[in-house]
Design a protein around this motif. Structure first.
Motif, PDB file in Angstrom:
ATOM      1  N   ARG A   8      16.626  19.250  47.237  1.00  0.00           N
ATOM      2  CA  ARG A   8      16.141  18.128  46.020  1.00  0.00           C
ATOM      3  C   ARG A   8      16.551  16.771  46.745  1.00  0.00           C
ATOM      4  NH1 ARG A   8      18.233  19.036  40.000  1.00  0.00           N
ATOM      5  NH2 ARG A   8      17.327  16.904  40.064  1.00  0.00           N
ATOM      6  N   GLY A   9      17.797  16.885  47.409  1.00  0.00           N
ATOM      7  CA  GLY A   9      18.298  15.505  48.168  1.00  0.00           C
ATOM      8  C   GLY A   9      17.964  15.322  49.631  1.00  0.00           C
ATOM      9  N   TYR A  10      16.719  16.090  50.058  1.00  0.00           N
ATOM     10  CA  TYR A  10      16.290  15.946  51.404  1.00  0.00           C
ATOM     11  C   TYR A  10      15.608  14.588  51.690  1.00  0.00           C
ATOM     12  CZ  TYR A  10      16.882  20.711  53.320  1.00  0.00           C
ATOM     13  OH  TYR A  10      17.663  21.803  53.704  1.00  0.00           O
ATOM     14  N   ARG A  11      16.016  13.836  52.718  1.00  0.00           N
ATOM     15  CA  ARG A  11      15.230  12.668  53.264  1.00  0.00           C
ATOM     16  C   ARG A  11      14.026  13.361  53.933  1.00  0.00           C
ATOM     17  NH1 ARG A  11      20.530   9.141  54.513  1.00  0.00           N
ATOM     18  NH2 ARG A  11      21.397   9.162  52.592  1.00  0.00           N
ATOM     19  N   VAL A  12      13.278  12.249  54.635  1.00  0.00           N
ATOM     20  CA  VAL A  12      12.418  12.673  55.611  1.00  0.00           C
ATOM     21  C   VAL A  12      12.803  13.303  56.803  1.00  0.00           C
ATOM     22  CG1 VAL A  12      10.495  11.519  57.015  1.00  0.00           C
ATOM     23  CG2 VAL A  12      10.807  10.571  54.354  1.00  0.00           C
ATOM     24  N   PRO A  13      13.770  12.546  57.273  1.00  0.00           N
ATOM     25  CA  PRO A  13      14.245  13.597  58.510  1.00  0.00           C
ATOM     26  C   PRO A  13      14.762  14.783  58.244  1.00  0.00           C
ATOM     27  CG  PRO A  13      15.176  11.354  58.617  1.00  0.00           C
ATOM     28  CD  PRO A  13      14.516  11.391  57.363  1.00  0.00           C
ATOM     29  N   ASP A  14      15.439  15.150  57.239  1.00  0.00           N
ATOM     30  CA  ASP A  14      15.758  16.536  56.736  1.00  0.00           C
ATOM     31  C   ASP A  14      14.691  17.538  56.564  1.00  0.00           C
ATOM     32  OD1 ASP A  14      18.760  15.957  56.812  1.00  0.00           O
ATOM     33  OD2 ASP A  14      18.170  14.777  54.974  1.00  0.00           O
ATOM     34  N   LEU A  15      13.619  16.938  55.963  1.00  0.00           N
ATOM     35  CA  LEU A  15      12.470  17.617  55.420  1.00  0.00           C
ATOM     36  C   LEU A  15      11.597  18.136  56.593  1.00  0.00           C
ATOM     37  CD1 LEU A  15      10.557  19.006  53.231  1.00  0.00           C
ATOM     38  CD2 LEU A  15       9.439  16.753  53.050  1.00  0.00           C
ATOM     39  N   GLY A  16      11.506  16.921  57.574  1.00  0.00           N
ATOM     40  CA  GLY A  16      10.996  17.295  58.996  1.00  0.00           C
ATOM     41  C   GLY A  16      11.742  18.347  59.900  1.00  0.00           C
ATOM     42  N   ARG A  17      13.046  18.344  59.792  1.00  0.00           N
ATOM     43  CA  ARG A  17      13.649  19.247  60.628  1.00  0.00           C
ATOM     44  C   ARG A  17      13.514  20.368  60.071  1.00  0.00           C
ATOM     45  NH1 ARG A  17      18.561  20.991  59.086  1.00  0.00           N
ATOM     46  NH2 ARG A  17      18.770  19.179  57.698  1.00  0.00           N
ATOM     47  N   TRP A  18      13.592  20.738  58.729  1.00  0.00           N
ATOM     48  CA  TRP A  18      13.223  22.074  58.066  1.00  0.00           C
ATOM     49  C   TRP A  18      12.046  22.486  58.374  1.00  0.00           C
ATOM     50  CZ3 TRP A  18      11.222  25.099  54.272  1.00  0.00           C
ATOM     51  CH2 TRP A  18      11.930  26.158  53.743  1.00  0.00           C
ATOM     52  N   ALA A  73      23.654  18.534  64.401  1.00  0.00           N
ATOM     53  CA  ALA A  73      23.654  17.193  63.947  1.00  0.00           C
ATOM     54  C   ALA A  73      23.742  16.721  62.590  1.00  0.00           C
ATOM     55  CB  ALA A  73      21.993  16.576  64.296  1.00  0.00           C
ATOM     56  N   VAL A  74      23.879  18.107  61.787  1.00  0.00           N
ATOM     57  CA  VAL A  74      23.866  17.764  60.123  1.00  0.00           C
ATOM     58  C   VAL A  74      25.131  17.180  59.966  1.00  0.00           C
ATOM     59  CG1 VAL A  74      23.826  18.939  58.094  1.00  0.00           C
ATOM     60  CG2 VAL A  74      22.410  19.767  59.777  1.00  0.00           C
ATOM     61  N   PRO A  75      26.363  17.423  60.140  1.00  0.00           N
ATOM     62  CA  PRO A  75      27.474  16.732  59.779  1.00  0.00           C
ATOM     63  C   PRO A  75      27.531  15.317  60.170  1.00  0.00           C
ATOM     64  CG  PRO A  75      28.218  18.705  60.875  1.00  0.00           C
ATOM     65  CD  PRO A  75      26.695  18.618  60.963  1.00  0.00           C
ATOM     66  N   ALA A  76      26.872  14.812  61.413  1.00  0.00           N
ATOM     67  CA  ALA A  76      26.971  13.554  61.770  1.00  0.00           C
ATOM     68  C   ALA A  76      25.861  12.799  60.987  1.00  0.00           C
ATOM     69  CB  ALA A  76      26.599  13.445  63.252  1.00  0.00           C
ATOM     70  N   ARG A  77      24.963  13.631  60.694  1.00  0.00           N
ATOM     71  CA  ARG A  77      23.640  12.855  60.034  1.00  0.00           C
ATOM     72  C   ARG A  77      23.680  12.512  58.676  1.00  0.00           C
ATOM     73  NH1 ARG A  77      19.882   9.428  61.916  1.00  0.00           N
ATOM     74  NH2 ARG A  77      18.040  10.524  60.878  1.00  0.00           N
TER      75      ARG A  77
END
Length: 383
Positions: A8-18, A73-77
């Motif tokens: 639910r808290g995904y942004r566009v980069p998170d959703l694109g990576r997934w 990259a998740v902890p840094a992003r």
């Protein structure tokens, strides 16, 4: 339930990576199921099924590589996500397991969708052209597709878990990475490059074609000798290991002498990020060199192209490019505080843009050198 709340808290980069992880896993699952269908359709015996399974290893490794880079990259992003998990009582090992589970869940979704499409096509939907690839007319063992498709999320999740260092999963746990490279690594990379080039020169000498038994390469690439193949592999590995040090030396070269502010910013920035950019750029350069060499051979040799290696090459290139983009986004996030500080001190945005352009030019020149040498050695060994 945790991953549903996380989504639910995904942004566009998170959703694109997934979604990219799920798509890549779906393609690899299609390769695995095709090898299973071919094994059921072909007569028993022979090395055909094993060869088709081995063809699935490069795309599987590419998906694992992308999953590892994306998980790191998740902890840094998303530091706020890590801070929230830490406040909720999750330790560093728990956070690493959660990140790996997220990657494995995306891979599982892609594999399940491919399995559903495979079962639907087997239900007298596919035409006769796809019948051998689906194993139509042969009973499908229930455990076989499940066992094969379990490799995809297992490999991706394991790679993601191993890629995230425990010391970097907690807020404030990231330490300053060293900017140099060990002497032994540089010596090993240089030695591999020199030995590989020497072996290939020996294999290309006049009369060398009559020595030994030629090795017939897959994907319609003709044949080569053992010395040429071993020499190219050693030189390609050496050039890949040298990519990071060459980027660091290019950064130092930009800042040599009495540099202008433009050269100083570009050189120091490239030197600081050479270790983190070296590995993904080396993998992408090697993949591009192999693809260009293969396409050049296919163009020069009509009727030698094969569709399956072409699709696998597209998947490998896509995963390598996505890994580079992910690492660049991670680097940009890490440098955001430095950039904001420079802007507060009155640095012109044009100067920052020029530094980025100069770094890009230096990186492109370095990759052109290593990739061109890799492609030239590969093309010379084919006959």
């Amino acid at each position: 339930m945790f991953y549903l709340r996380l989504a639910r808290g995904y942004r566009v980069p998170d959703l694109g990576r997934w979604l990219l992880t799920a798509l890549a896993a779906a393609v690899v699952a299609a390769f695995l199921l095709r090898s299973l269908g071919r094994a059921m359709s072909d007569p028993a015996g022979g090395a055909g099924p094993l060869a088709r399974l081995l063809w699935c290893l490069p795309p599987l490794a590419a998906v694992a590589w992308f999953a590892a880079v994306a998980a790191r990259a998740v902890p840094a992003r998303r530091p706020e996500r890590i801070a929230g998990l830490t406040a909720a009582g999750a330790g560093s090992h728990r956070i690493r397991t959660l990140i790996a589970g997220e990657v494995a869940l995306a891979s599982t979704l892609g594999s399940v969708l491919t399995l559903l499409a495979f079962l639907v096509l087997r239900n007298d939907v596919a035409g006769p052209g796809l019948a051998p690839d689906l194993g139509m007319g042969v009973p499908l063992p229930a455990a076989a597709p499940v066992a094969l498709l379990a490799l995809v999320p297992l490999t991706a999740g394991t790679a993601a878990a191993c890629a995230v260092p425990v010391t970097e999963t907690l807020p404030g746990g990231r330490t300053q990475a060293p900017t140099g490279f060990g002497v032994w690594r540089i010596a090993l990379a240089t030695g591999l490059g020199v030995i590989g080039a020497a072996l290939e020169l020996i294999a290309l000498r006049p009369g060398a074609a009559a020595d030994g038994r030629p090795i017939h390469l897959p994907a319609g690439l003709g044949s080569t000798s053992t010395a040429a193949l071993g020499g190219w592999a050693a030189s390609a590995l050496g050039l890949a290991l040298l990519t990071g040090p060459l980027l660091g030396w290019a950064g130092r070269l930009l800042a040599v002498g009495r540099p202008t502010p433009l050269r100083l910013l570009a050189g120091r920035g490239l030197t600081a990020q050479a270790r983190r950019l070296g590995a993904p750029l080396a993998v992408l350069t090697l993949a591009v060199a192999l693809v260009l060499t293969t396409v050049r051979y296919w163009i020069g040799t009509p009727d030698s192209a094969d569709a399956l290696p072409a699709v696998e090459a597209c998947l490998v290139l896509g995963c390598a490019a996505a890994a580079v983009v992910t690492r660049l986004a991670e680097v940009r996030t890490d440098r955001r505080e430095v950039t904001d500080a420079l802007l507060r001190l009155g640095t012109s945005p044009r100067l920052l843009f020029g530094a980025v352009a100069l770094r890009t030019l230096a990186v492109g020149s370095t990759l052109l050198l290593t990739g061109g040498a890799t492609a030239a050695l590969a093309a010379a060994g084919l006959r």
